[in-house]
Design a protein around this motif. Sequence first.
Motif, mmCIF file in Angstrom:
data_model
loop_
_atom_site.group_PDB
_atom_site.id
_atom_site.type_symbol
_atom_site.label_atom_id
_atom_site.label_comp_id
_atom_site.label_asym_id
_atom_site.label_seq_id
_atom_site.Cartn_x
_atom_site.Cartn_y
_atom_site.Cartn_z
ATOM 1 N N THR A 121 0.814 -1.232 0.000
ATOM 2 C CA THR A 121 0.000 0.000 0.000
ATOM 3 C C THR A 121 0.848 1.284 0.000
ATOM 4 O OG1 THR A 121 -0.141 -0.122 2.409
ATOM 5 C CG2 THR A 121 -1.952 -1.120 1.165
ATOM 6 N N ASP A 122 2.131 1.166 -0.345
ATOM 7 C CA ASP A 122 2.998 2.360 -0.347
ATOM 8 C C ASP A 122 2.471 3.458 -1.265
ATOM 9 O OD1 ASP A 122 4.637 1.013 1.308
ATOM 10 O OD2 ASP A 122 6.297 0.749 -0.106
ATOM 11 N N TYR A 123 1.744 3.081 -2.318
ATOM 12 C CA TYR A 123 1.237 4.080 -3.277
ATOM 13 C C TYR A 123 -0.273 4.276 -3.150
ATOM 14 C CZ TYR A 123 5.830 3.359 -5.465
ATOM 15 O OH TYR A 123 7.179 3.261 -5.711
ATOM 16 N N VAL A 124 -0.801 4.023 -1.974
ATOM 17 C CA VAL A 124 -2.229 4.304 -1.731
ATOM 18 C C VAL A 124 -2.320 5.649 -1.011
ATOM 19 C CG1 VAL A 124 -4.339 3.571 -0.560
ATOM 20 C CG2 VAL A 124 -2.835 1.855 -1.608
ATOM 21 N N PHE A 125 -2.934 6.637 -1.670
ATOM 22 C CA PHE A 125 -3.059 7.977 -1.095
ATOM 23 C C PHE A 125 -4.425 8.143 -0.453
ATOM 24 C CE2 PHE A 125 -0.161 8.187 -4.697
ATOM 25 C CZ PHE A 125 0.976 8.642 -4.051
ATOM 26 N N ARG A 126 -4.500 9.079 0.494
ATOM 27 C CA ARG A 126 -5.764 9.357 1.179
ATOM 28 C C ARG A 126 -6.264 10.743 0.780
ATOM 29 N NH1 ARG A 126 -8.460 5.771 5.037
ATOM 30 N NH2 ARG A 126 -6.839 4.455 5.921
ATOM 31 N N SER A 127 -7.499 10.803 0.302
ATOM 32 C CA SER A 127 -8.143 12.093 0.057
ATOM 33 C C SER A 127 -8.977 12.432 1.292
ATOM 34 C CB SER A 127 -9.052 11.980 -1.174
ATOM 35 O OG SER A 127 -9.994 13.023 -1.167
ATOM 36 N N VAL A 128 -8.882 13.683 1.755
ATOM 37 C CA VAL A 128 -9.666 14.034 2.947
ATOM 38 C C VAL A 128 -11.097 14.411 2.576
ATOM 39 C CG1 VAL A 128 -7.789 14.721 4.478
ATOM 40 C CG2 VAL A 128 -8.730 16.385 2.860
ATOM 41 N N SER A 129 -11.329 14.707 1.279
ATOM 42 C CA SER A 129 -12.649 15.230 0.900
ATOM 43 C C SER A 129 -13.508 14.234 0.109
ATOM 44 C CB SER A 129 -12.466 16.498 0.064
ATOM 45 O OG SER A 129 -11.622 16.215 -1.025
ATOM 46 N N ARG A 130 -12.934 13.095 -0.304
ATOM 47 C CA ARG A 130 -13.693 12.142 -1.137
ATOM 48 C C ARG A 130 -13.844 10.807 -0.421
ATOM 49 N NH1 ARG A 130 -13.887 14.014 -6.618
ATOM 50 N NH2 ARG A 130 -13.123 16.149 -6.559
ATOM 51 N N ASN A 131 -14.847 10.058 -0.849
ATOM 52 C CA ASN A 131 -15.071 8.711 -0.313
ATOM 53 C C ASN A 131 -14.688 7.651 -1.347
ATOM 54 O OD1 ASN A 131 -16.076 9.709 2.058
ATOM 55 N ND2 ASN A 131 -18.210 9.553 1.423
ATOM 56 N N LEU A 132 -14.713 6.407 -0.886
ATOM 57 C CA LEU A 132 -14.482 5.287 -1.796
ATOM 58 C C LEU A 132 -15.649 5.177 -2.786
ATOM 59 C CD1 LEU A 132 -12.109 3.281 -1.610
ATOM 60 C CD2 LEU A 132 -13.672 1.671 -0.546
ATOM 61 N N GLY A 133 -15.366 4.830 -4.037
ATOM 62 C CA GLY A 133 -16.437 4.570 -5.007
ATOM 63 C C GLY A 133 -17.194 3.301 -4.634
#
Length: 305
Positions: free
Chosen positions: A72-84
């Motif tokens: 998961t090194d290249y999994v980023f977190r968005s603070v404003s969006r949810n999972l599809g």
Amino acid sequence: MKRIVIYGECMVELRTESAQTLTKSYAGDTYNSAVYLKRCLPSSSVSFLTAIGADFLSDELMFNMGENEINTDYVFRSVSRNLGLYMIRNDEHGERDFAYWRSQSAATQTFTLLEETKTSIHCDWFYFSGISIAILDVPQRESLFAVIDELSKNGSKIVFDPNYRASLWDTKEDAQYWTERAYQVSDLTFPGADDHLMLYGHRTADDIFSYLANKNIDEIVVKNGSVGVHILEGKEQRIVPVERVEQVIDTTAAGDAFNGGYLAARLSGKKPVESASYGAKVAATVITYPGAIIPLIDFNNHIPT
Ligand code: ADP
């Protein structure tokens, strides 16, 4: 150990069991391939490049990636969006209906977040699909192609599956333009016969090979359900038969599973024809189960080492 980075979107999958009951899991075309590749070849390093949200479903997906041993090194977190999210309904004739909630998903921000965090990708192989392109806005599509350009220059092998989904594109011409750009930068591709029929009107593997002839692709693997797999490697064309599965439960992820198995076999040093037979066996297993990703306990398709 070979390292592959797979870029795309993983969503919540809700499958209708009955009028009142849904089963929840996590899936998405390139994620499915990542999971099957890792299952087939546990010694490989498989990283998923995407963005997820800060919601509890995103947390569960991180856990799911851990269970599937996806890096998961290249999994980023968005603070404003949810999972599809998407839902599948199987009717009594085995036909499927899909409904999607993904246009505002976190994954649509992947390359914005990659740039904000100044992350650079390192891998031997990089895999993406037409869906991976379609979910991005145009500036992020350009960022994706800039990343691919850099990877190519540094010797990474680029792998692409067009996976055409008309509803994700503004127009067919738009899809054709970006699919063609992807083909032009790829070393190994997995055109689906259905995709090429819908996107370009191609009716045979030869039509597809002719269209791709000037794109400098080393290895072209055309999937066509139970009809068989056509491979063009350099100038050499091969047909790999596929054993037809009669009791199909759900064809979701057949192509993704095939790709995962094929890539695992190629990464472990097998030749294209053997890799196609292997990919077909993985797909044949997956379509006898409901949903995209079958239970780990039922998966017995490891590559013998
Ligand atoms: P996609 O899921 O991308 O549309 P296909 O329908 O061509 O791709 O299926 C991908 C692979 O799954 C095929 O190459 C084949 O190996 C396998 N497959 C699909 N349907 C069947 C079937 N009825 N019997 C056996 N194998 C199948």
